[in-house]
Write a protein that holds these residues in place. Structure first.
Motif, short mmCIF file in Angstrom:
data_model
loop_
_atom_site.label_atom_id
_atom_site.label_comp_id
_atom_site.label_asym_id
_atom_site.label_seq_id
_atom_site.Cartn_x
_atom_site.Cartn_y
_atom_site.Cartn_z
N ILE A 120 -8.24 -34.22 -34.25
CA ILE A 120 -6.84 -34.10 -33.87
C ILE A 120 -6.00 -33.66 -35.07
CG2 ILE A 120 -6.41 -36.57 -34.24
CD1 ILE A 120 -4.64 -34.22 -31.70
N GLU A 121 -6.41 -34.08 -36.27
CA GLU A 121 -5.68 -33.68 -37.48
C GLU A 121 -5.75 -32.17 -37.69
OE1 GLU A 121 -7.00 -37.93 -37.92
OE2 GLU A 121 -7.99 -36.04 -37.34
N VAL A 122 -6.90 -31.58 -37.38
CA VAL A 122 -7.06 -30.13 -37.51
C VAL A 122 -6.19 -29.41 -36.48
CG1 VAL A 122 -8.71 -28.21 -37.31
CG2 VAL A 122 -9.39 -30.33 -38.45
N LYS A 123 -6.19 -29.93 -35.26
CA LYS A 123 -5.37 -29.33 -34.20
C LYS A 123 -3.89 -29.36 -34.59
CE LYS A 123 -8.40 -30.86 -30.41
NZ LYS A 123 -8.42 -31.54 -29.09
N ILE A 159 -2.10 -34.97 -26.50
CA ILE A 159 -1.05 -34.03 -26.10
C ILE A 159 0.27 -34.43 -26.72
CG2 ILE A 159 0.26 -33.09 -24.15
CD1 ILE A 159 -2.28 -33.42 -22.45
N SER A 160 0.58 -35.71 -26.73
CA SER A 160 1.83 -36.19 -27.33
C SER A 160 1.91 -35.87 -28.82
CB SER A 160 1.98 -37.70 -27.11
OG SER A 160 2.07 -38.01 -25.74
N GLU A 161 0.78 -36.06 -29.52
CA GLU A 161 0.76 -35.77 -30.95
C GLU A 161 0.92 -34.27 -31.22
OE1 GLU A 161 -2.09 -37.81 -33.52
OE2 GLU A 161 -2.61 -39.10 -31.83
N MET A 162 0.30 -33.46 -30.37
CA MET A 162 0.44 -32.01 -30.54
C MET A 162 1.86 -31.55 -30.19
SD MET A 162 -3.29 -30.39 -29.54
CE MET A 162 -3.74 -31.42 -28.14
N LYS A 163 2.46 -32.21 -29.22
CA LYS A 163 3.86 -31.93 -28.90
C LYS A 163 4.74 -32.24 -30.11
CE LYS A 163 7.81 -31.61 -26.61
NZ LYS A 163 8.42 -30.29 -26.32
N HIS A 164 4.48 -33.34 -30.79
CA HIS A 164 5.24 -33.72 -31.98
C HIS A 164 5.07 -32.67 -33.09
CE1 HIS A 164 7.22 -36.35 -34.87
NE2 HIS A 164 6.20 -36.16 -35.70
N ALA A 165 3.85 -32.14 -33.21
CA ALA A 165 3.58 -31.13 -34.24
C ALA A 165 4.32 -29.82 -33.95
CB ALA A 165 2.08 -30.87 -34.35
N CYS A 166 4.68 -29.60 -32.69
CA CYS A 166 5.40 -28.38 -32.30
C CYS A 166 6.85 -28.36 -32.80
CB CYS A 166 5.43 -28.23 -30.78
SG CYS A 166 3.88 -27.68 -30.06
N ARG A 167 7.37 -29.54 -33.11
CA ARG A 167 8.79 -29.66 -33.48
C ARG A 167 9.66 -29.02 -32.40
NH1 ARG A 167 8.60 -27.63 -39.59
NH2 ARG A 167 6.74 -26.58 -38.86
N GLU A 168 10.40 -27.97 -32.71
CA GLU A 168 11.30 -27.36 -31.72
C GLU A 168 10.61 -26.31 -30.85
OE1 GLU A 168 14.39 -28.56 -31.27
OE2 GLU A 168 13.75 -30.00 -32.80
N ALA A 169 9.37 -25.98 -31.15
CA ALA A 169 8.68 -24.96 -30.36
C ALA A 169 8.29 -25.49 -28.99
CB ALA A 169 7.42 -24.49 -31.11
N ILE A 170 8.19 -24.60 -28.03
CA ILE A 170 7.80 -24.95 -26.66
C ILE A 170 6.29 -25.21 -26.62
CG2 ILE A 170 7.49 -23.94 -24.35
CD1 ILE A 170 10.19 -22.50 -24.82
N LEU A 171 5.89 -26.26 -25.92
CA LEU A 171 4.47 -26.59 -25.77
C LEU A 171 3.98 -26.24 -24.37
CD1 LEU A 171 1.84 -27.91 -26.87
CD2 LEU A 171 2.66 -30.05 -25.85
#
Length: 294
Positions: A120-123, A159-171
């Motif tokens: 998940i860290e790599v993603k 999915i929640s963690e990846m959403k957080h990594a998106c910041r303002e970008a759309i997921l």
């Protein structure tokens, strides 16, 4: 019952495959022809995420690809441009440098596309790097292995963690419906993605498994409709994987419009088509002559 299973249990979206097929046929029989008009074709073109995701992509080939999007604005000023260009994360910097059209977003597949198999860290690092480089939108793949293990908490957490990594970008969450196969799996994966922060549900990667189907689109749109009724948050829908003809695009447009309503297809904010071949086919039909612009 944990909150993940509870959310699934509370969904009223049908999981009857035969009923879904019947509903799709009914919608197309009643409404497909009414959408066969020039303004719909223009809107469909404006909803395309123009995509290059090849092993042979290079800095130069991607730059050339983006230059065609720039050129379209000059050569066809009377037509709307595509919605976005979609590239691998390492090509976001060159895309940001070359792209001159402010109305066109930069989308990037990330999170170890197309398998989503890594730490998940790599993603998250890949997503963060893509966003830092200028990506407006991030397309990730739903964690299929954890889903089939029924580890719904892990699915939602990732999915929640990846959403957080998106910041303002759309997921955008790619369900890979060709792997999920059944109406029940597609419904359950949609529900988990929606409640984990997805801004878009997307059908397919177009890589390892069969691409989009009208039946999968219907189920996903019904889930988005149900979620919107409960939360008042509009979530977009993106069809991808094998959508290459104007007829295909019209059918998906019709499904989305009839299930979700006019406001989902009025602009490209909540409806997208991931494609490479479709752009030329649609453009040919809009112009009335065979065109190979892209």
């Amino acid at each position: 019952m944990d909150k993940y299973n509870q959310a699934i249990a509370e969904s009223q979206v049908t999981t009857d495959d035969a009923l879904v097929a019947s509903k799709v046929n009914e919608i197309l029989e009643k409404h497909l022809e009414e959408n066969r008009k020039p303004e719909v074709l223009r809107q469909l073109f404006n909803s395309i995420d123009l995509t290059t995701l090849k092993s042979t992509d290079s800095q130069q080939s991607v730059a050339n690809f983006v230059e065609r999007v720039n050129a379209f604005d000059n050569e066809h000023p009377d037509l709307p441009n595509v919605a976005a260009v979609c590239v691998y994360p390492n090509f976001v910097p060159v895309t940001r440098t070359v792209l001159e059209v402010s109305s066109v977003d930069i989308a990037s597949v990330a999170g170890c596309f197309p398998s989503a198999q890594s730490f998940i860290e790599v993603k998250m690092a890949e997503i963060a790097l893509a966003v830092e480089a200028g990506a407006d939108e991030i397309d990730i793949v739903f964690p299929l292995g954890d889903f089939f293990d029924k580890d719904y908490e892990e699915v939602a957490d990732q999915i929640s963690e990846m959403k957080h990594a998106c910041r303002e970008a759309i997921l955008k969450v790619i369900l890979e419906t060709g792997a999920l196969k059944s109406a029940q799996n597609i419904r359950n994966a949609s529900v988990l993605s929606l409640y984990s922060g997805a801004d878009f549900l997307k059908t397919s990667t177009g890589k390892e498994y069969p691409g989009a189907s009208l039946e999968a689109a219907y189920i996903m749109c019904e889930c988005i409709k149900e979620y919107y009724a409960k939360t008042e948050r509009m979530v977009g829908f993106k069809v991808s994987g094998g959508v290459s003809t104007t007829e295909d695009a019209l059918k998906y447009y019709t499904i989305v419009k009839e299930v979700l309503g006019e406001k989902w297809v009025a602009t490209n904010e909540y409806f997208r088509i991931g494609a490479s071949r479709l752009a030329n086919n649609l453009l040919s039909d809009i112009l009335g002559e065979e065109t190979k612009f892209f």
